[in-house]
Enzyme design. Structure first.
Site, mmCIF file in Angstrom:
data_model
loop_
_atom_site.group_PDB
_atom_site.id
_atom_site.type_symbol
_atom_site.label_atom_id
_atom_site.label_comp_id
_atom_site.label_asym_id
_atom_site.label_seq_id
_atom_site.Cartn_x
_atom_site.Cartn_y
_atom_site.Cartn_z
ATOM 1 N N HIS A 307 -1.637 -2.334 43.455
ATOM 2 C CA HIS A 307 -1.986 -2.505 42.017
ATOM 3 C C HIS A 307 -2.485 -1.355 41.639
ATOM 4 O O HIS A 307 -3.183 -0.647 42.161
ATOM 5 C CB HIS A 307 -3.002 -3.524 41.748
ATOM 6 C CG HIS A 307 -3.089 -4.129 40.410
ATOM 7 N ND1 HIS A 307 -3.821 -3.319 39.433
ATOM 8 C CD2 HIS A 307 -2.286 -5.027 39.725
ATOM 9 C CE1 HIS A 307 -3.576 -3.968 38.260
ATOM 10 N NE2 HIS A 307 -2.695 -5.228 38.446
ATOM 11 N N ASP A 365 0.894 -11.656 41.783
ATOM 12 C CA ASP A 365 2.505 -12.225 41.982
ATOM 13 C C ASP A 365 2.645 -12.797 43.241
ATOM 14 O O ASP A 365 3.886 -13.011 43.602
ATOM 15 C CB ASP A 365 3.296 -10.972 41.388
ATOM 16 C CG ASP A 365 3.364 -10.591 40.023
ATOM 17 O OD1 ASP A 365 3.311 -11.731 39.482
ATOM 18 O OD2 ASP A 365 3.322 -9.495 39.531
HETATM 19 N N1 CMC Z 1 4.637 -1.327 49.545
HETATM 20 C C1 CMC Z 1 4.519 -0.216 50.060
HETATM 21 N N2 CMC Z 1 3.862 0.885 49.607
HETATM 22 C C2 CMC Z 1 3.298 0.817 48.368
HETATM 23 C C3 CMC Z 1 3.434 -0.168 47.519
HETATM 24 C C4 CMC Z 1 3.877 -1.476 48.042
HETATM 25 N N3 CMC Z 1 3.979 -2.688 47.529
HETATM 26 N N4 CMC Z 1 2.526 -0.267 46.508
HETATM 27 C C5 CMC Z 1 2.213 1.136 46.627
HETATM 28 N N5 CMC Z 1 2.563 1.634 47.673
HETATM 29 C C6 CMC Z 1 2.374 3.227 47.924
HETATM 30 C C7 CMC Z 1 3.262 4.056 47.357
HETATM 31 O O1 CMC Z 1 4.351 4.475 48.147
HETATM 32 C C8 CMC Z 1 2.349 5.185 47.114
HETATM 33 O O2 CMC Z 1 2.380 5.972 48.385
HETATM 34 P P1 CMC Z 1 1.982 7.733 48.626
HETATM 35 O O3 CMC Z 1 0.720 7.914 48.009
HETATM 36 O O4 CMC Z 1 2.298 7.938 49.999
HETATM 37 O O5 CMC Z 1 3.250 8.130 47.498
HETATM 38 C C9 CMC Z 1 0.899 4.660 46.973
HETATM 39 O O6 CMC Z 1 0.984 3.404 47.621
HETATM 40 C C10 CMC Z 1 0.328 4.420 45.767
HETATM 41 O O7 CMC Z 1 1.373 3.697 44.837
HETATM 42 P P2 CMC Z 1 1.989 3.929 43.476
HETATM 43 O O8 CMC Z 1 3.256 3.731 43.028
HETATM 44 O O9 CMC Z 1 1.480 5.631 43.380
HETATM 45 O O10 CMC Z 1 0.873 3.209 42.650
HETATM 46 P P3 CMC Z 1 0.810 2.684 41.134
HETATM 47 O O11 CMC Z 1 -0.364 2.551 40.654
HETATM 48 O O12 CMC Z 1 1.745 3.689 40.365
HETATM 49 O O13 CMC Z 1 1.825 1.340 41.122
HETATM 50 C C11 CMC Z 1 2.281 -0.955 41.602
HETATM 51 C C12 CMC Z 1 1.218 0.146 41.384
HETATM 52 C C13 CMC Z 1 1.930 -2.377 41.302
HETATM 53 C C14 CMC Z 1 3.647 -0.603 40.655
HETATM 54 C C15 CMC Z 1 2.803 -0.707 43.119
HETATM 55 O O14 CMC Z 1 1.781 -0.962 44.007
HETATM 56 C C16 CMC Z 1 4.135 -1.665 43.334
HETATM 57 O O15 CMC Z 1 5.032 -1.051 43.109
HETATM 58 N N6 CMC Z 1 3.909 -2.734 43.992
HETATM 59 C C17 CMC Z 1 5.082 -3.706 44.175
HETATM 60 C C18 CMC Z 1 5.413 -4.332 42.935
HETATM 61 C C19 CMC Z 1 4.357 -5.408 42.480
HETATM 62 O O16 CMC Z 1 3.742 -6.052 43.408
HETATM 63 N N7 CMC Z 1 4.093 -5.480 41.125
HETATM 64 C C20 CMC Z 1 3.164 -6.264 40.426
HETATM 65 C C21 CMC Z 1 1.902 -5.691 40.060
HETATM 66 S S1 CMC Z 1 0.637 -6.622 39.737
HETATM 67 C C22 CMC Z 1 1.005 -7.778 38.072
HETATM 68 C C23 CMC Z 1 1.602 -6.982 37.224
HETATM 69 O O17 CMC Z 1 1.126 -5.970 36.690
HETATM 70 O O18 CMC Z 1 2.541 -7.512 36.574
#
Ligand code: CMC
Length: 430
Positions: A307, A365
């Site tokens: 998140h 989720d």
């Molecule tokens: N699985 C594997 N690695 C992950 C995941 C995951 N679910 N989420 C983040 N990471 C890693 C990502 O690869 C990155 O690694 P590095 O620093 O080595 O590049 C690091 O963690 C930080 O991730 P980010 O994408 O820069 O973080 P963000 O804040 O931009 O994204 C997120 C947040 C929710 C989009 C992301 O964690 C994600 O894609 N999660 C899976 C989708 C998900 O469950 N979404 C629902 C979010 S909660 C409800 C809502 O908002 O609707």
């Protein structure tokens, strides 16, 4: 020089003083609104990771401690004691309602559930297998074609009527989309039922026989809607604010929010979690999928994990996991293996260094789809369910944005990296 200021020195030695603003709780904010006018520089923050876009008194999140509060009330207390309709009143009006206020609000929502009959005919135009989120965003956008007499954003009565219509009619639109997908007749709303009972009736009743509403199913949906009701400046809510900031009508702004919610990084993740659990299929395969999630060269992510704000347990996930036990126990065990798989996946991920180092925990989720599925709601409808809950937050934020005296059209700037000025060349000379 003021004490409460952030001081920066530019490369050519120019001192800049940026005011610091304090909220009631949470990190301070450095105000940069005059930065360009006074110093001719912009800030750069793709994805708004360190940027506050507005002042708001609706919802507070402490992502380090896993705290979520609506109007100051911890979400755990609201989940235990309140109802979705009461939470909707709280988010929209700012305080918990008194007995007569709640009764009046509940009554108003019950009496706005029908759609203009013309809107129902839209559904005849969609393909039978259209995704319900596509239908939801289209039909919500079209509300401005039906209710345009009462959408003057400067009129407080019109803002109230808009709020009532969005809250009351979204379940009817959602159910109509569902019925189209499964080829059943549309069921008109019943005003004698409460919000979630009415939704279950519109989803699952058929004209041919009576339908008995399961109170456990109604309670589970009510809880999920409370937990999804708001989450401060998330992607879809920011989209609603941004679209609304141009003065676009509120139904169009909400339709934009529905579209933003659909993405798998946002509300679409609940659908993606269930698809992922089905792909994993068995506990023995978990290791393979954890490795894929950790592999930088593989686009796969563990859906329902991670998140932007929470770097600790998402309090909503913990509450929903608890509800899973109750729902699966009550409604039969056919989805229990899927829940067991999700529990095991959570345990393995939480012990893995990659997930520990990056503070990746289950989010809202991760478990919600298991409940929806146990209630008989198909995967394609999961994000629609999220939208019903979040419609309250979108509405509250649109109302806050529209009366904000400091409000301006949202218009970010950019770091231009394109070509320098060049002269047009005739096509035959290129
Ligand atoms: N699985 C594997 N690695 C992950 C995941 C995951 N679910 N989420 C983040 N990471 C890693 C990502 O690869 C990155 O690694 P590095 O620093 O080595 O590049 C690091 O963690 C930080 O991730 P980010 O994408 O820069 O973080 P963000 O804040 O931009 O994204 C997120 C947040 C929710 C989009 C992301 O964690 C994600 O894609 N999660 C899976 C989708 C998900 O469950 N979404 C629902 C979010 S909660 C409800 C809502 O908002 O609707």
């Amino acid at each position: 020089m003021s004490e409460d200021a952030y001081r920066l020195t530019s490369p050519d030695g120019l001192e800049m003083e940026l005011p610091i603003r304090k909220g009631t709780v949470g990190p301070d904010v450095i105000e940069i609104a005059r930065l360009y006018r006074e110093h001719k520089v912009f800030t750069y923050d793709p994805g708004f990771v360190s940027t506050g876009s507005c002042e708001s008194d609706i919802t507070y999140i402490d992502g380090e401690k896993g705290i979520l509060m609506y109007r100051g009330y911890p979400v755990e207390q609201l989940a235990e004691h309140s109802s979705f309709i009461e939470v909707a009143y709280l988010l929209i009006h700012g305080d918990l309602p008194k007995v007569d206020q709640l009764a009046a609000f509940d009554n108003t929502i019950r009496r706005h559930t029908m759609l203009n009959e013309g809107m129902l005919s839209f559904f005849k135009g969609f393909r039978y297998d259209a995704h319900p989120m596509a239908m939801l965003s289209a039909v919500v956008g079209s509300m401005s074609a039906y209710y345009h007499d009462e959408m003057d954003a400067t009129n407080p009565d019109h803002r109230d009527i808009f709020a009532h219509r969005i809250l009351a009619k979204l379940p009817t639109i959602a159910a109509a989309a569902f019925k189209l997908n499964i080829g059943q007749p549309f069921m008109y709303p019943r005003n004698d039922l409460n919000y979630t009972e009415n939704l279950l009736h519109m989803l699952f009743a058929v004209p041919a026989e009576p339908y008995e509403i399961d109170p456990v199913a109604a309670d589970a949906l009510d809880l999920l809607f409370i937990l999804h009701a708001d989450h401060e400046q998330n992607c879809s809510t920011s989209t609603v604010r941004m679209a609304g900031s141009s003065g676009a009508n509120p139904y169009s702004a909400i339709a934009a929010g529905v579209a933003a919610l659909w993405g798998p990084a946002h509300g679409g993740a609940n659908e993606a979690v269930l698809n992922m659990l089905e792909d994993i299929g068995d506990v023995s395969q978990i290791g393979k999928y954890i490795d894929k999630a950790k592999d930088r060269n593989d686009p796969f992510r563990l859906m329902g994990f991670g998140h932007r704000v929470y770097k600790n347990f998402d309090p909503r996930a913990t509450i929903i996991r608890g509800m899973c036990y109750k729902v699966l126990d009550r409604l039969g065990s056919q989805d229990t293996p899927l829940f067991d798989l999700a529990l095991e996946l959570e345990q393995i991920a939480l012990k893995d260094d990659y997930f520990i180092e990056k503070n990746l925990y289950p989010n809202v989720d991760f478990y919600s789809g298991i409940i929806y599925r146990a209630l008989g709601i198909p995967t394609s409808m999961f994000t629609v369910m999220f939208a019903l809950g979040r419609s309250v937050g979108w509405t509250a934020h649109w109302r806050e944005m529209i009366v904000d005296p400091t409000g301006r059209i949202s218009r970010p700037r950019q770091l231009y990296t394109g070509p320098l000025a060049r002269d047009y060349t005739q096509i035959e000379k290129r």
